[in-house]
Design an enzyme around this catalytic site. Sequence first.
Site, short mmCIF file in Angstrom:
data_model
loop_
_atom_site.label_atom_id
_atom_site.label_comp_id
_atom_site.label_asym_id
_atom_site.label_seq_id
_atom_site.Cartn_x
_atom_site.Cartn_y
_atom_site.Cartn_z
CD GLU A 159 -1.27 -23.26 -15.04
OE1 GLU A 159 -2.33 -22.64 -15.25
OE2 GLU A 159 -0.31 -22.74 -14.43
CB CYS A 190 -7.29 -1.59 -7.91
SG CYS A 190 -6.45 -1.90 -6.37
NE ARG A 204 -7.75 -4.01 -13.15
CZ ARG A 204 -6.75 -3.82 -14.01
NH1 ARG A 204 -6.86 -4.23 -15.26
NH2 ARG A 204 -5.63 -3.25 -13.63
CG HIS A 233 14.12 -37.93 -4.15
ND1 HIS A 233 15.12 -38.77 -3.68
CD2 HIS A 233 14.05 -38.16 -5.49
CE1 HIS A 233 15.65 -39.43 -4.68
NE2 HIS A 233 15.01 -39.09 -5.79
CG ASN A 276 -6.14 1.00 -9.84
OD1 ASN A 276 -6.91 1.04 -8.91
ND2 ASN A 276 -6.50 0.58 -11.05
N GLY A 277 -2.28 1.41 -7.53
CA GLY A 277 -0.84 1.50 -7.37
C GLY A 277 -0.46 1.67 -5.91
CE LYS A 309 -6.74 -13.12 -16.23
NZ LYS A 309 -6.69 -14.59 -16.24
CE LYS A 320 -5.14 -21.70 -13.79
NZ LYS A 320 -3.83 -21.49 -13.54
CD GLU A 339 -4.37 -19.58 -9.94
OE1 GLU A 339 -3.73 -18.54 -10.17
OE2 GLU A 339 -4.85 -20.29 -10.86
CD1 TRP A 392 -7.02 -7.99 -4.38
CD2 TRP A 392 -5.01 -7.10 -3.91
NE1 TRP A 392 -6.17 -9.01 -4.01
CE2 TRP A 392 -4.94 -8.50 -3.71
CE3 TRP A 392 -3.88 -6.34 -3.67
CZ2 TRP A 392 -3.78 -9.14 -3.29
CZ3 TRP A 392 -2.72 -6.97 -3.24
CH2 TRP A 392 -2.68 -8.36 -3.05
#
Length: 632
Positions: free
Chosen positions: A505, A2, A27, A528, A109-110, A627, A509, A512, A75
């Site tokens: 990583e 947010c 964000r 395995h 926000n929160g 973000k 990427k 995402e 968000w």
Amino acid sequence: MCGIVGYVGFRRAADLIVEGLRRLEYRGYDSAGLAVLDDEGRIEVRKAAGRLARLESLVRASVPDAAIGIGHTRWATHGAPTDGNAHPHLGGCAATGHAVSESLAIVHNGVIENFRGLKAGLEAEGYVFRSETDSEVVAHLIDNCLKRALATGPRVTDEPADSPWVVAVREALAQLRGTYGLLVLFAGRPDLLVAARLGSPLVVGVGDGEHFIASDSSPLAGHADRIVYLADHEVAVITSDTLRIIHRDAGRVEPSVLPLELSAADVGLGGHPHFMLKEIHEQPETIRAAMRGRLSRDDATAVFGGLNLTPAQLQHVNRIVLTGCGTSWHAALVGEYLIEEFARLPVEVEYASELRYRNPPIDEGTLLFAITQSGETADTLAALRELKRKGHPTLAICNVVGSTIANEADGGIYLHAGPEIGVASTKAFTSQCVVLALLALYFGRLRHMSYEQGRAFIAALERLPDLVAEALEADPLIRSVAEKYRSASTFLYLGRQYNFPVALEGALKLKEISYIHAEGYPAAEMKHGPIALVDPLTPSVFLIPQGAVYDKVILNLEEIKARKGPVIAIASPGDERVRELADDVIEVPDAPDFLQPIVEAIPLQLLAYHIAVLRGCDVDKPRNLAKSVTVE
């Protein structure tokens, strides 16, 4: 998550708010809105689900030329991303059959954990709720407190903090359980905003005859040259000319006004089509920035100014815990290899979201490093607080000055990578790895590493920015590889030792930003289980530079080829053995094993970027992601 933007001054608030929200798109959000006052002091609200462009069209159509306003990108946590659930939310909606009196608007926000109980009580008093959010409770609660404060009559005082509007906010906050970054606009008060913070960041930009409020500093760039970072339990009373800050326990406090070291160019695209590509190409310089002033050739060690622990205290450290989330957790894995090899210190890497609840046995002499780009990640902050409560020293590796984790840790190290706006982290990851390499050098020299070994380590680090710049030159080749594999539905990423975390990583990427399923594994673990996925349509990305485990990874690569799986190899220059086996080869410059993760991250970032662009994905704002993850 947010974004909040507010303004009070002499300029057209709506334009500044929309511009600020645009800078906060990174964000993560699914709806946006703003509120301003009209000429009569009434609240005018515009909000819309979807991208910010929808709100911009509403603002262009009809918004008063007010010099005060608040804005928000949401968000979703409670309630679907709809127009009705978008912020701002209004307070003061009376029960059906009574006059509607909207006294205020809030953006939040929160998460309000006790909103259901508060909502039931407010409904019993006649308040009508128009959304499914927890945030609307805050608006009605402040209105309820304001009615009581006004009923007692305003105090005879020139102090804005004593006004009924501020008293109402503080009384409402005392009833909330959870987290908030809160900004309140009042009907009939064209020169007053009230902001409050607990667990969700807010900053105030100080100008001449104007103030800006935002979730972080990016909306302030180019508009204000001074900044105030609000702390938890602080309420800011803001007019065009004044800023008053009240702490819940300490009363009025003098704001610490700092220079804003951020320009409009820092938050611009700089000629690149996306922020992610810009940030990938910034890495030679951000790596230099992470090392600048931190290498001592004379003492063959690293130098840190903010650890706030003496060398004697650090010599008594017998275990290090590295904690983080997502990309920061992958950097921590690189740090585990580095510190254990060069400092011979046991290192434990913990997901912050698990560490905060796990209650593991942690001995005296354990040092925690919380690794975070934003400095606001809720799980990482909670893990830091838990270990701090138990008496362990806590340090931060962080990119954002003035962030909550940076402020609450006992000390730490800033990345100095500049603002990272693309949601998928790139330059912050490599800067985190550089800082962890510096820590490995520092602890190694404190313990057993020789002077000559330290000098050699420094020499390797100093070559690193040029190696990364060279790796970036493969960009055109990587785009052609991306074109070939853009339609794949699953990727495997495989590496060993230092390159195992980079495989994780690289897979993250790709997931995402392109929405392709991808998994990272130690190359030997492939047989395995994951080898069952191998077929002619499932590419495997092998990290296979020359190094200690090169021959072992070659064997793993051959196992994939025997099953007709296509292979993309990230390899050393001129490696004919790999070229004979792999379908596609991307060469990266030779680097010592311990620096390979930083160099090899570059082609993986570019591969993910180009595949996402070719698939038409929103690279900088991938779906469902944010973000700064400030909720559990």
